[in-house]
Write an enzyme that holds these catalytic residues in place. Structure first.
Site, PDB file in Angstrom:
ATOM      1  N   ALA B 152       0.821  -1.214   0.000  1.00 42.10           N
ATOM      2  CA  ALA B 152       0.000   0.000   0.000  1.00 42.10           C
ATOM      3  C   ALA B 152       0.850   1.256   0.000  1.00 42.10           C
ATOM      4  O   ALA B 152       0.448   2.290  -0.526  1.00 42.10           O
ATOM      5  CB  ALA B 152      -0.937  -0.006   1.197  1.00 42.10           C
ATOM      6  N   THR B 153       2.042   1.192   0.589  1.00 44.40           N
ATOM      7  CA  THR B 153       2.906   2.371   0.587  1.00 44.40           C
ATOM      8  C   THR B 153       3.246   2.774  -0.838  1.00 44.40           C
ATOM      9  O   THR B 153       3.152   3.949  -1.219  1.00 44.40           O
ATOM     10  CB  THR B 153       4.194   2.107   1.384  1.00 44.40           C
ATOM     11  OG1 THR B 153       3.852   1.827   2.733  1.00 44.40           O
ATOM     12  CG2 THR B 153       5.128   3.288   1.337  1.00 44.40           C
ATOM     13  N   ASN B 232      -5.918   3.362  10.476  1.00 45.75           N
ATOM     14  CA  ASN B 232      -5.192   2.251  11.085  1.00 45.75           C
ATOM     15  C   ASN B 232      -5.049   2.388  12.590  1.00 45.75           C
ATOM     16  O   ASN B 232      -4.932   1.401  13.302  1.00 45.75           O
ATOM     17  CB  ASN B 232      -3.816   2.095  10.436  1.00 45.75           C
ATOM     18  CG  ASN B 232      -3.004   3.372  10.509  1.00 45.75           C
ATOM     19  OD1 ASN B 232      -3.504   4.453  10.220  1.00 45.75           O
ATOM     20  ND2 ASN B 232      -1.761   3.268  10.887  1.00 45.75           N
ATOM     21  N   GLN B 260      -6.591  -0.836   5.297  1.00 52.30           N
ATOM     22  CA  GLN B 260      -7.234  -1.471   6.440  1.00 52.30           C
ATOM     23  C   GLN B 260      -8.683  -1.834   6.166  1.00 52.30           C
ATOM     24  O   GLN B 260      -9.342  -2.418   7.009  1.00 52.30           O
ATOM     25  CB  GLN B 260      -7.203  -0.514   7.654  1.00 52.30           C
ATOM     26  CG  GLN B 260      -5.826  -0.138   8.125  1.00 52.30           C
ATOM     27  CD  GLN B 260      -5.174  -1.250   8.919  1.00 52.30           C
ATOM     28  OE1 GLN B 260      -5.813  -2.210   9.321  1.00 52.30           O
ATOM     29  NE2 GLN B 260      -3.885  -1.120   9.148  1.00 52.30           N
ATOM     30  N   SER B 280      -3.476  -3.430   0.478  1.00 54.32           N
ATOM     31  CA  SER B 280      -2.288  -4.026   1.086  1.00 54.32           C
ATOM     32  C   SER B 280      -2.540  -5.502   1.339  1.00 54.32           C
ATOM     33  O   SER B 280      -3.562  -5.874   1.878  1.00 54.32           O
ATOM     34  CB  SER B 280      -2.004  -3.319   2.407  1.00 54.32           C
ATOM     35  OG  SER B 280      -0.992  -3.986   3.101  1.00 54.32           O
ATOM     36  N   GLY B 281      -1.595  -6.333   0.955  1.00 59.78           N
ATOM     37  CA  GLY B 281      -1.787  -7.769   1.099  1.00 59.78           C
ATOM     38  C   GLY B 281      -1.761  -8.252   2.531  1.00 59.78           C
ATOM     39  O   GLY B 281      -2.580  -9.061   2.944  1.00 59.78           O
ATOM     40  N   THR B 320       9.011  -7.317 -12.843  1.00 56.11           N
ATOM     41  CA  THR B 320       8.468  -8.669 -12.932  1.00 56.11           C
ATOM     42  C   THR B 320       7.478  -8.885 -11.804  1.00 56.11           C
ATOM     43  O   THR B 320       7.739  -8.521 -10.658  1.00 56.11           O
ATOM     44  CB  THR B 320       9.608  -9.699 -12.797  1.00 56.11           C
ATOM     45  OG1 THR B 320      10.531  -9.485 -13.835  1.00 56.11           O
ATOM     46  CG2 THR B 320       9.062 -11.118 -12.873  1.00 56.11           C
ATOM     47  N   CYS B 406       6.731   6.857  24.447  1.00 61.73           N
ATOM     48  CA  CYS B 406       7.841   5.976  24.787  1.00 61.73           C
ATOM     49  C   CYS B 406       7.973   4.807  23.827  1.00 61.73           C
ATOM     50  O   CYS B 406       9.002   4.158  23.774  1.00 61.73           O
ATOM     51  CB  CYS B 406       7.682   5.462  26.213  1.00 61.73           C
ATOM     52  SG  CYS B 406       7.912   6.763  27.410  1.00 61.73           S
TER      53      CYS B 406
END
Lengths: 172, 483
Positions: B152-153, B232, B260, B280-281, B320, B406
């Site tokens: 997805a990025t 997300n 998501q 996204s897979g 490919t 943190c």
């Protein structure tokens, strides 16, 4: 029978050999041996977190109790450290803490209460953040937690000294 | 000779498969039945962790503990197996049926899908096209409109940078929101460097976009609006159909990062008037390293390619194609289409169990994000007066994530929670639980139990809780280190 080798191969070819020997266990495939905490804390930090020493509160108003509150909720770290001093000997006989913060912050303040017990005010003020950080093996990103613990000790000591001053001027 | 080899291979294959996926479907026959049609049973995945037969040590001892005892308690954690996985928004386990469908393309069918002169190429080409079809069906598109990417990025990068750069001579404005994924925000930042103007819309306190504000922000030179379908971090579902209609009326392309959302909520690119969509897979029980982008053909969306090469995937994404990963993604989409209803019911049930369980036992909790417009696989809840990282440390048998500073490398609290207007100290105390297809009731119950015990313990340790109990208003205190 030949079909299952490859239904699409029009020419016979040597089938690639699959992994022989012991069949792979499902759990073994999905369970990689890995430490429980990837970014693992030192055992001492975990110990102080699981079994914190000296959690509690003392009477703020008492003349021989010094309270130090440092940090800010916005930063994600607030430590409250209280010390009770024996008026005759000048030695810290009781120390308690309460902390809003990450595991390292809790461990640093818990350790601070342990270390100041039995010390005089001067000796307690001499405790440095480096000593705390080294003992807990804090990574660089968590060094500020030990810094805050040192500040908490100093703030408690200062509060006690201020009270004594006020007491002196009031009685004078 | 040939018979022996065949029998051996068949036996090996059966042995390998039976261990990979114990009881679900019959032996895969490539080419005819590409994907398993089996339905998920109540507990499809085998027990991934053993049951813990002890409780975490939480006694109060004043004397320091022996080194050996510490080592022992850690050993128990190591021996007892892995943590319960409640972090489905980060990634999801590969569905065993998906893995089965990938295996032939990792082992014997290794041809390049673009080799059209021999059967090695033909067979992998077939699975690529079948996967494309499955993905398209899931989102209501045509298979010609689906382009495979590495995730997805990459899809978001192509959508935002590719579209903006193509139309840059005439249109220079892009609209997005502050709660988008980092890759969208970073792509927009890159566009700003190139001279585009980007508006980052604020969101309301429930996480949803204000449609009036969006309408007023769209200009004549706006080329793209990018708003994610399901967030997300907090799980809110944006009103896609309304946004799509608004964009279509104004002649603006609508891109949505649906990483998501795909396979979890029903999506229809035509009904919702979506022009670009990222998939996204590894968020829908598929493999990591694969994703897709839907690019509308009517009316045509033109894109300037980011990656140069041999012109594969309509010239938009050269390279490919990884047949095995694509087989996995296609299979995951097909299973998702089949099981969306069952998954939705299962996840809602577990969500109710978790939320009601927490609410009943722990006071002063705040759920971040709208409760109705929500994908129920995501519960982001803040526990007031305690800090998230210390809570996660106590929840060491539960894998989840926190919005606290943190836990991030930069010590900054979550920007999504800040965008909701959540106070910084409350942002530090947030934990996100992700529920998925394979989560069980037992795991939820254990999580609730552990959570309750740890929250109580940490609140006992917290000076803020003490102040609140004494009636002091924390907001009035002058802190020593306020920024």
């Amino acid at each position: 029978m030949l079909r299952s080798v490859s239904q699409f191969a029009r020419v016979t070819r040597r089938a690639p050999t699959l992994v022989k020997a012991t069949p792979i266990q499902h759990t073994a495939l999905l369970t990689l041996p890995r430490a429980p905490l990837a970014r693992s804390y030192h055992e001492r930090v975990i110990d102080h977190y699981e079994k914190p020493r000296n959690v509690g509160s003392l009477n703020r108003q008492a003349a021989n109790v010094g309270t130090g509150v440092v940090g800010a909720p916005a930063c994600g770290d607030v430590m409250k450290l209280q010390i009770q001093v024996n008026e005759q000997t000048g030695v810290i006989e009781e120390a308690v803490f309460k902390t809003f913060g990450c595991g390292s912050a809790i461990a640093s303040s818990s350790l601070a209460t342990e270390w100041v017990k039995g010390k005089t005010l001067e000796e307690a003020s001499a405790i440095t953040n480096n000593e705390i950080a080294t003992y807990l093996s804090l990574p660089p990103v968590k060094k500020h937690c030990s810094m805050l613990a040192e500040d908490a000790i100093k703030a408690a000591v200062r509060d006690l000294l201020d009270k004594r001053e006020k007491g002196k001027t009031a009685s004078a | 000779m040939i018979r022996n080899t065949t029998c051996l291979r068949f036996a090996q294959k059966a042995a390998v498969q039976s261990h990979f996926r114990p009881a679900l479907h019959q032996v895969v026959r490539p080419k005819i039945t590409m994907f398993a049609r089996g339905k998920a049973t109540a507990a499809p995945a085998p027990q991934l962790q053993q049951e813990l037969s002890f409780k975490p040590i939480m006694t109060k001892q004043s004397a320091p503990v022996e080194e050996k005892q510490i080592a022992d308690s850690l050993q128990i954690t190591k021996k007892a197996g892995r943590a319960i996985y409640l972090d489905m928004q980060a990634t999801s386990p590969i569905d065993p049926r998906v893995l089965d469908n990938m295996m032939p393309y990792m082992t014997e069918s290794y041809g390049n899908p673009h080799s059209n002169t021999h059967s090695y190429g033909w067979e992998t080409h077939d699975v690529v096209e079948e996967s494309r079809e499955n993905i398209a069906k899931l989102i209501g598109a045509d298979s010609k409109e689906v382009i495979f990417t590495s995730g997805a990025t990459e899809s978001n990068n192509i959508a935002i940078k590719g579209v903006a750069r193509f139309y840059k001579s005439k249109k220079r404005h892009v609209i997005t929101t502050v709660t988008e994924h980092k890759c969208v925000l970073d792509s927009c930042r890159a566009l700003e460097q190139e001279g585009f103007e980007v508006t980052y819309l604020p969101v309301q306190q429930n996480g949803l976009v204000d449609l009036e504000l969006l309408k007023n922000t769209i200009r004549k030179d706006t080329v793209l609006v990018s708003i994610m379908a399901v967030n997300n971090e907090i799980g809110v579902i944006q009103p896609l159909e309304k946004i799509g209609t608004l964009c279509r009326e104004n002649g603006v392309f609508f891109h949505t990062d649906a990483a998501q959302a795909v396979g979890k909520i029903p999506l229809d690119v035509n009904k919702m008037k979506i022009d670009l969509l990222s998939i996204s897979g590894h968020k829908l029980y598929g493999p990591k390293g694969i994703g897709a982008i839907y690019v509308r053909r009517r009316p045509r969306v033109r894109i300037e390619a980011i990656q140069s090469g041999g012109g594969q995937e309509r010239g938009i994404r050269s390279g490919t194609l990884p047949a095995a990963l694509i087989a996995g993604l296609g299979s995951a989409c097909q299973i998702a289409a089949q099981e969306m209803e069952r998954d939705t019911k299962h996840i809602k049930k577990l969500f109710d169990r978790l939320y009601n369980g927490i609410k009943a036992k722990i006071p002063e909790i705040y759920v971040n994000g709208d409760m109705e417009a929500r994908y129920y696989g995501n519960l982001n809840v803040s526990f007031a007066y305690i800090e998230g990282e210390s809570l996660m440390m106590g929840l060491k048998d539960v894998a989840c994530s926190s919005g606290s500073a943190c836990t991030s490398a930069t010590l900054e609290p979550s920007y999504v929670l800040r965008a909701l207007g959540v106070e910084e100290d409350v942002a530090h105390s947030s934990i996100r639980f992700g529920i998925g297809r394979f989560t069980t009731e037992k795991e939820i119950d254990y999580a609730i139990e552990l959570l309750t015990a740890n929250v109580e313990r940490l609140r006992e340790m917290s000076p803020l809780w003490e102040m609140v109990k004494e009636g002091i208003d924390i907001k009035t205190i002058q802190w020593s280190q306020d920024k």
